[in-house]
Design a protein around this motif. Structure first.
Motif, short mmCIF file in Angstrom:
data_model
loop_
_atom_site.label_atom_id
_atom_site.label_comp_id
_atom_site.label_asym_id
_atom_site.label_seq_id
_atom_site.Cartn_x
_atom_site.Cartn_y
_atom_site.Cartn_z
N ARG A 11 -4.54 50.92 -9.98
CA ARG A 11 -5.06 50.78 -8.60
C ARG A 11 -4.00 51.24 -7.60
NH1 ARG A 11 -8.02 44.88 -8.56
NH2 ARG A 11 -9.57 45.34 -10.20
N THR A 12 -4.48 51.96 -6.63
CA THR A 12 -3.56 52.39 -5.57
C THR A 12 -3.25 51.20 -4.67
OG1 THR A 12 -4.56 54.57 -5.60
CG2 THR A 12 -3.23 54.00 -3.67
N PRO A 13 -1.98 50.84 -4.53
CA PRO A 13 -1.63 49.66 -3.70
C PRO A 13 -2.08 49.85 -2.25
CG PRO A 13 0.32 50.98 -4.19
CD PRO A 13 -0.80 51.54 -5.02
N ARG A 14 -2.63 48.78 -1.74
CA ARG A 14 -3.08 48.82 -0.34
C ARG A 14 -1.89 48.71 0.61
NH1 ARG A 14 -8.23 44.70 -0.30
NH2 ARG A 14 -9.53 45.83 -1.80
N ARG A 15 -2.05 49.42 1.68
CA ARG A 15 -1.01 49.31 2.71
C ARG A 15 -1.17 47.99 3.48
NH1 ARG A 15 -0.88 55.31 5.54
NH2 ARG A 15 -0.27 56.47 3.64
N LYS A 16 -0.04 47.37 3.72
CA LYS A 16 -0.09 46.11 4.44
C LYS A 16 -0.56 46.34 5.87
CE LYS A 16 3.53 43.81 1.80
NZ LYS A 16 4.84 43.13 1.87
N SER A 17 -1.37 45.45 6.26
CA SER A 17 -1.93 45.57 7.62
C SER A 17 -0.85 45.30 8.67
CB SER A 17 -3.08 44.58 7.78
OG SER A 17 -3.52 44.57 9.11
N GLY A 18 -0.96 45.98 9.77
CA GLY A 18 0.00 45.75 10.86
C GLY A 18 -0.36 44.58 11.75
N ARG A 19 -1.44 43.88 11.38
CA ARG A 19 -1.88 42.77 12.24
C ARG A 19 -0.83 41.67 12.35
NH1 ARG A 19 -8.19 41.94 10.46
NH2 ARG A 19 -8.96 43.97 11.23
N LYS A 20 -0.16 41.41 11.21
CA LYS A 20 0.83 40.33 11.23
C LYS A 20 1.95 40.63 12.21
CE LYS A 20 3.63 37.47 8.21
NZ LYS A 20 4.08 37.21 6.81
N ASN A 21 2.43 41.87 12.15
CA ASN A 21 3.49 42.27 13.08
C ASN A 21 3.02 42.24 14.52
OD1 ASN A 21 5.28 42.67 10.99
ND2 ASN A 21 4.76 44.85 10.74
N ASN A 22 1.76 42.70 14.70
CA ASN A 22 1.22 42.68 16.05
C ASN A 22 1.10 41.27 16.59
OD1 ASN A 22 1.03 45.43 16.06
ND2 ASN A 22 -1.13 45.49 15.41
N THR A 24 2.91 38.69 15.75
CA THR A 24 4.27 38.20 16.04
C THR A 24 4.75 38.72 17.38
OG1 THR A 24 4.79 38.15 13.68
CG2 THR A 24 6.64 38.10 15.21
N THR A 25 4.49 39.99 17.63
CA THR A 25 4.90 40.60 18.90
C THR A 25 4.22 39.92 20.08
OG1 THR A 25 5.23 42.73 17.81
CG2 THR A 25 5.03 42.73 20.22
N VAL A 26 2.92 39.67 19.91
CA VAL A 26 2.16 39.00 20.98
C VAL A 26 2.72 37.62 21.26
CG1 VAL A 26 -0.08 38.03 21.59
CG2 VAL A 26 0.05 40.32 20.57
N ILE A 31 5.90 33.99 24.66
CA ILE A 31 7.02 33.06 24.85
C ILE A 31 7.93 33.54 25.98
CG2 ILE A 31 9.12 32.15 23.80
CD1 ILE A 31 7.62 32.13 21.12
N VAL A 32 8.22 34.85 25.97
CA VAL A 32 9.07 35.42 27.03
C VAL A 32 8.41 35.25 28.39
CG1 VAL A 32 10.05 37.55 27.95
CG2 VAL A 32 10.22 37.05 25.50
N ALA A 33 7.10 35.55 28.42
CA ALA A 33 6.36 35.42 29.69
C ALA A 33 6.37 33.99 30.18
CB ALA A 33 4.93 35.91 29.50
N LEU A 34 6.18 33.06 29.25
CA LEU A 34 6.19 31.64 29.61
C LEU A 34 7.55 31.22 30.14
CD1 LEU A 34 4.67 28.96 29.66
CD2 LEU A 34 5.44 28.57 27.30
N PHE A 35 8.60 31.74 29.50
CA PHE A 35 9.96 31.43 29.94
C PHE A 35 10.21 31.96 31.36
CE2 PHE A 35 14.35 32.87 30.48
CZ PHE A 35 15.03 31.66 30.37
N VAL A 36 9.81 33.22 31.56
CA VAL A 36 10.01 33.84 32.87
C VAL A 36 9.26 33.08 33.96
CG1 VAL A 36 9.54 35.90 34.26
CG2 VAL A 36 10.46 36.12 31.94
N ILE A 37 8.00 32.75 33.66
CA ILE A 37 7.20 32.00 34.63
C ILE A 37 7.81 30.64 34.91
CG2 ILE A 37 4.96 30.90 35.02
CD1 ILE A 37 3.70 33.21 33.41
#
Length: 215
Positions: A11-22, A24-26, A31-37
């Motif tokens: 089986r061709t390995p599936r590429r990991k989805s970028g949703r997890k990284n996305n 985390t970034t959000v 958190i940064v926005a909350l801190f700034v506010i």
């Protein structure tokens, strides 16, 4: 008997989805926005608190001047003492009416006395030999602030028990700057900066306007 050949399905390995990284970034951005506010909100809150305190102090100062200025003018008309000097001295000597001597004993000018029946012993600071020292002084007690103001005026007019002409220069001065200089020269206060403090208070709160018509 020949064995069947086994085939392994790769089986061709599936590429990991970028949703997890996305995600985390959000979250980090949130958190940064909350801190700034929160940071700027707190700064605004502190600024608001400081502005409120300043406004309250200004209101108290204005109220104090309105309280004593009419009688200062009346005394000035009767005795010739500049109202601006009377008001400025009351401000400095009583710390806007908040000192113990002023708030509890209605003594707005730090006037001392000898009679135990109408005086109170309190600690005070005097400038002696180039430094401030704390001493016990016996100060006059008054029934109200007007009595204190009148006694202060009479002190300037009649002088002290040892020198009836002690404040003659103050009375002769028709300008608040000259009168402030004369106060210190005639020995009203030991504070070396007394003259400049009197002048600064008069100018900051425009107390000169109360001197109009005083002869």
């Amino acid at each position: 008997m020949p064995q069947k050949r086994r085939y392994t399905k790769h089986r061709t390995p599936r590429r990991k989805s970028g949703r997890k990284n996305n995600n985390t970034t959000v979250i980090l951005l949130a958190i940064v926005a909350l801190f700034v506010i929160s940071f700027f909100g707190y700064r605004r809150y502190v600024q608001y608190q400081n502005e409120t305190k300043v406004e309250m102090v200004q209101q108290k100062h204005t109220a104090f001047i309105k309280k004593i200025s009419p009688y200062a003018v009346e005394l000035g008309q009767d005795y010739g003492v500049l109202p601006s000097i009377t008001i400025a001295q009351a401000i400095l000597e009583s710390d806007w009416g908040t000192s113990t001597l002023a708030s509890q004993y209605n003594n707005y000018f730090g006037i001392k006395g000898d009679d135990p029946a109408n005086t109170k012993v309190l600690q005070t600071k005097e400038y002696t030999d180039g430094q401030w020292v704390t001493i016990n002084g016996r100060f006059r007690v008054y029934s109200d602030f007007r009595e204190s103001m009148k006694d202060h005026t009479k002190l300037l007019v009649n002088g002290t028990s040892w020198n009836s002409q002690q404040y003659k220069q103050v009375l002769q001065s028709k300008d608040y700057i000259d009168a402030a200089v004369a106060l210190q020269a005639d020995g009203y206060a030991t504070d070396p900066g007394y003259t400049s403090k009197i002048i600064r208070v008069i100018q900051k709160y425009n107390l000169k306007k109360y001197d109009q018509g005083i002869k």
